[in-house]
Design an enzyme around this catalytic site. Structure first.
Site, PDB file in Angstrom:
ATOM      1  N   TYR A   1      28.998  37.344   1.355  1.00  0.00           N
ATOM      2  CA  TYR A   1      27.620  36.914   1.093  1.00  0.00           C
ATOM      3  C   TYR A   1      27.237  37.213  -0.356  1.00  0.00           C
ATOM      4  O   TYR A   1      26.603  36.407  -1.021  1.00  0.00           O
ATOM      5  CB  TYR A   1      26.638  37.618   2.048  1.00  0.00           C
TER       6      TYR A   1
ATOM      7  N   PHE B   1      15.001  10.549 -15.926  1.00  0.00           N
ATOM      8  CA  PHE B   1      15.890  10.405 -14.783  1.00  0.00           C
ATOM      9  C   PHE B   1      15.047  10.675 -13.534  1.00  0.00           C
ATOM     10  O   PHE B   1      14.154  11.515 -13.550  1.00  0.00           O
ATOM     11  CB  PHE B   1      17.105  11.331 -14.853  1.00  0.00           C
ATOM     12  N   THR B   2      15.376   9.958 -12.433  1.00  0.00           N
ATOM     13  CA  THR B   2      14.532   9.968 -11.229  1.00  0.00           C
ATOM     14  C   THR B   2      14.163  11.379 -10.744  1.00  0.00           C
ATOM     15  O   THR B   2      12.987  11.745 -10.723  1.00  0.00           O
ATOM     16  CB  THR B   2      15.253   9.207 -10.102  1.00  0.00           C
TER      17      THR B   2
ATOM     18  N   ASP C   1      20.159  18.329 -19.842  1.00  0.00           N
ATOM     19  CA  ASP C   1      20.747  17.842 -18.598  1.00  0.00           C
ATOM     20  C   ASP C   1      22.213  17.567 -18.920  1.00  0.00           C
ATOM     21  O   ASP C   1      22.555  16.549 -19.522  1.00  0.00           O
ATOM     22  CB  ASP C   1      20.020  16.577 -18.123  1.00  0.00           C
TER      23      ASP C   1
ATOM     24  N   LYS D   1      29.060  15.387 -10.722  1.00  0.00           N
ATOM     25  CA  LYS D   1      29.467  14.349 -11.685  1.00  0.00           C
ATOM     26  C   LYS D   1      30.660  14.874 -12.500  1.00  0.00           C
ATOM     27  O   LYS D   1      31.724  15.057 -11.965  1.00  0.00           O
ATOM     28  CB  LYS D   1      28.290  13.960 -12.580  1.00  0.00           C
TER      29      LYS D   1
ATOM     30  N   ARG E   1      18.939  -0.080 -10.462  1.00  0.00           N
ATOM     31  CA  ARG E   1      18.322   0.822 -11.434  1.00  0.00           C
ATOM     32  C   ARG E   1      17.311  -0.017 -12.212  1.00  0.00           C
ATOM     33  O   ARG E   1      17.544  -0.428 -13.334  1.00  0.00           O
ATOM     34  CB  ARG E   1      19.364   1.427 -12.380  1.00  0.00           C
TER      35      ARG E   1
ATOM     36  N   PHE F   1      13.477   4.439  -4.024  1.00  0.00           N
ATOM     37  CA  PHE F   1      14.703   3.624  -4.041  1.00  0.00           C
ATOM     38  C   PHE F   1      15.716   4.046  -2.984  1.00  0.00           C
ATOM     39  O   PHE F   1      16.519   3.243  -2.530  1.00  0.00           O
ATOM     40  CB  PHE F   1      15.359   3.662  -5.439  1.00  0.00           C
TER      41      PHE F   1
HETATM   42  C1  LIG Z   1      22.680  13.124 -10.434  1.00  0.00           C
HETATM   43  C2  LIG Z   1      21.832  13.534 -11.532  1.00  0.00           C
HETATM   44  C3  LIG Z   1      20.872  14.547 -11.390  1.00  0.00           C
HETATM   45  C4  LIG Z   1      20.539  15.173 -10.054  1.00  0.00           C
HETATM   46  O1  LIG Z   1      21.612  15.854  -9.494  1.00  0.00           O
HETATM   47  P1  LIG Z   1      21.937  15.896  -7.924  1.00  0.00           P
HETATM   48  O2  LIG Z   1      23.210  16.692  -7.879  1.00  0.00           O
HETATM   49  O3  LIG Z   1      22.093  14.497  -7.447  1.00  0.00           O
HETATM   50  O4  LIG Z   1      20.822  16.600  -7.230  1.00  0.00           O
HETATM   51  C5  LIG Z   1      20.182  14.932 -12.518  1.00  0.00           C
HETATM   52  N1  LIG Z   1      20.377  14.349 -13.714  1.00  0.00           N
HETATM   53  C6  LIG Z   1      21.260  13.347 -13.874  1.00  0.00           C
HETATM   54  C7  LIG Z   1      21.433  12.721 -15.219  1.00  0.00           C
HETATM   55  C8  LIG Z   1      22.007  12.898 -12.794  1.00  0.00           C
HETATM   56  O5  LIG Z   1      22.865  11.888 -12.960  1.00  0.00           O
END
Ligand SMILES: *Cc1c(COP(=O)(O)O)cnc(C)c1O
Length: 470
Positions: free
Chosen positions: A85, A137-138, A228, A271, A395, A462
């Protein structure tokens, strides 16, 4: 003699071909269902590719998020999971990799990127503050808004033009940023939200010169920069390829230099980091780290796992070390470019230059007769699925959502469909099949009509909105 031989794509493009720096050890069978079954499936999914079942998809280009193929080393790493843990050995390995390759001092793991966005937004944004950034970004913008902030787009104008060939369309327009600082005062800026590469602009990079100049400007006003870093390895590849003085520098060195101009970063490890789940936030400021580390235990888990299993952190630590290998990142970006080059050669309207993780189709170029509030990109993604079982993502206006003040749709300049390439998953033949399907949909573009939204969720619409054809 030689000019009569069939040419490879590399030869047609006037260069030597490249190949993936891996071979396949295990396969996952996929199948294509019939056209009538696909028509039924998209209808049942409300013309939203997010609502399709993966089983009904042939080539899945919805997203590159959490869809990478892990290496044999990463799979072996899963067996080394220390599921204690507290204080798992895999956490310390992950911390060491983030420190080594990104250069930040303090690490807080999270379950995925939005978990990290939540923590940093809640920790540094005060009610009423502004967050300038290089295109929204969303999930990022939503977390900034929920924390009481207002996002302001300060990306260069070229980014909003799908056909502008600027090599660094992700750059911040420093004059726009300075005008905002003059208007609202530096004390009302929470931080600069910098993303590399810029997903919504088409996977477009930020230059080293831009981040350097941004650092100098922010230092003058005492403003922090948070990155980011979700696709910063890909961003580093573009710097190596396009920016003077970086051609001979390894990706790892470029990545670390870039991060060095920022105060911290959040990450969707799904990613660049080559894992199926995970995320983190890392900063240099000890006080902020304290806050983040305290908050993570409320929302994610203890600060040495943050929602990830020990084995997941091990695969992630190994993924980071593979991500910075020059031949990996070159083949990753070049595969995306292979698809983009084919479509451009056939005069299909795509965002240029081709970005790092996806090829973006310009839905306005396909359907100039469909008004934006009849969701042309949403329809284009549906058409592509019906044609071949290739799943893409909207998008455009649906992703942009509504303005929280006026309640109207936001009308983004870019109305795009994203063909997102998973890392180490598909072959060149899959790219060929995809390109041919895009061509078929383009050829039938004049018969295509728009959509009407029949169900709209309140947040990030979306993902779950439903549509009917007009
Ligand atoms: C995917 C993404 C996020 C959010 O991350 P999640 O792992 O999907 O929660 C944030 N910023 C960018 C540029 C992304 O592509």
């Amino acid at each position: 003699m030689s000019e009569h031989k069939p040419k490879t794509m590399g030869q047609q493009l006037g260069r030597r071909s490249w190949a993936e720096p891996w071979k396949i050890k295990m396969v996952e069978p996929i199948r294509m269902i019939s056209r009538s079954e696909r028509e039924k499936a998209i209808q049942e999914a409300g013309y939203n590719t997010f609502l399709l079942r993966s089983e009904d998809v042939y080539i899945d280009l919805l997203t590159d998020s959490g869809t990478s193929a892990m290496s044999d080393r990463q799979w072996a790493g899963l067996m080394l999971g220390d599921e204690a843990y507290a204080g798992s050995r895999n956490f310390y390995h992950l911390e060491e990799m983030v420190q080594r390759y990104y250069g930040y001092k303090y690490l807080v793991p999270t379950h995925q990127g939005r978990g990290a966005e939540h923590l940093i937004s809640q920790s540094v944004i005060k009610q009423g503050q502004y967050i300038p950034g290089n295109m929204y970004f969303t999930t990022t913008r939503l977390h900034q808004e929920i924390a009481g902030g207002t996002f302001v787009d300060v990306i260069i104008d070229e980014a909003h033009d799908p056909y502008n060939e600027h090599p660094f369309k992700g750059n911040i327009d420093l004059a726009k940023l300075e005008a905002l600082i003059d208007r609202v005062g530096a004390e009302n800026i929470a931080f600069v939200s910098l993303a590399g590469t810029v997903n919504m602009a088409g996977g477009q990079p930020v230059s080293m010169a831009n981040v350097k100049a941004l650092r100098a400007l922010c230092d003058r006003y005492g403003i922090k920069i948070y990155l980011d870093a979700t696709r910063m390895a890909e961003n580093s590849f573009f710097i190596q390829e396009r920016e003077e003085g970086y051609a001979d520098k390894p990706i790892a060195e470029i990545l670390k230099e870039f991060c060095g101009y920022t105060d911290g970063a959040w990450m969707s490890a799904k990613k660049d980091n080559l894992v199926n789940i995970g995320g983190w936030v890392a900063v240099n400021d000890e006080k902020l780290f304290d806050k983040l580390r305290n908050m993570v235990v409320i929302y994610e888990g203890l600060h040495t796992y943050g929602g990830m299993a020990g084995r997941d952190m091990e695969a992630l630590a190994i993924g980071i070390s593979e991500m910075v290998e020059d031949d990996h990142i070159a083949s990753r970006v070049n595969q995306v470019r292979y698809l983009g080059d084919l479509l451009m050669a056939w005069n299909i309207p795509v965002v240029r230059p081709i970005g790092g993780h996806a090829v973006f189709l310009d839905a306005r170029g396909f359907y100039p007769h469909i008004p934006q509030d009849q969701f042309p990109a949403q329809m284009l993604a549906a058409q592509l699925y019906v044609d071949s079982g290739v799943r893409a993502m909207e998008r455009g206006i649906v992703s942009a959502g509504r303005d929280p003040q006026t309640g109207d749709h936001r009308y983004p300049k870019l109305e795009l469909v994203r063909l997102t390439i998973s890392r180490r998953v598909y072959t060149q033949a899959h790219m060929d099949v995809t390109a041919e399907s895009v061509m078929a949909v383009y050829d039938s573009r004049q018969q295509t009509r728009g959509l009407r939204m029949v169900y709209e969720p309140e947040y990030l619409r979306f993902f779950q909105a439903r549509f009917e054809p007009l």
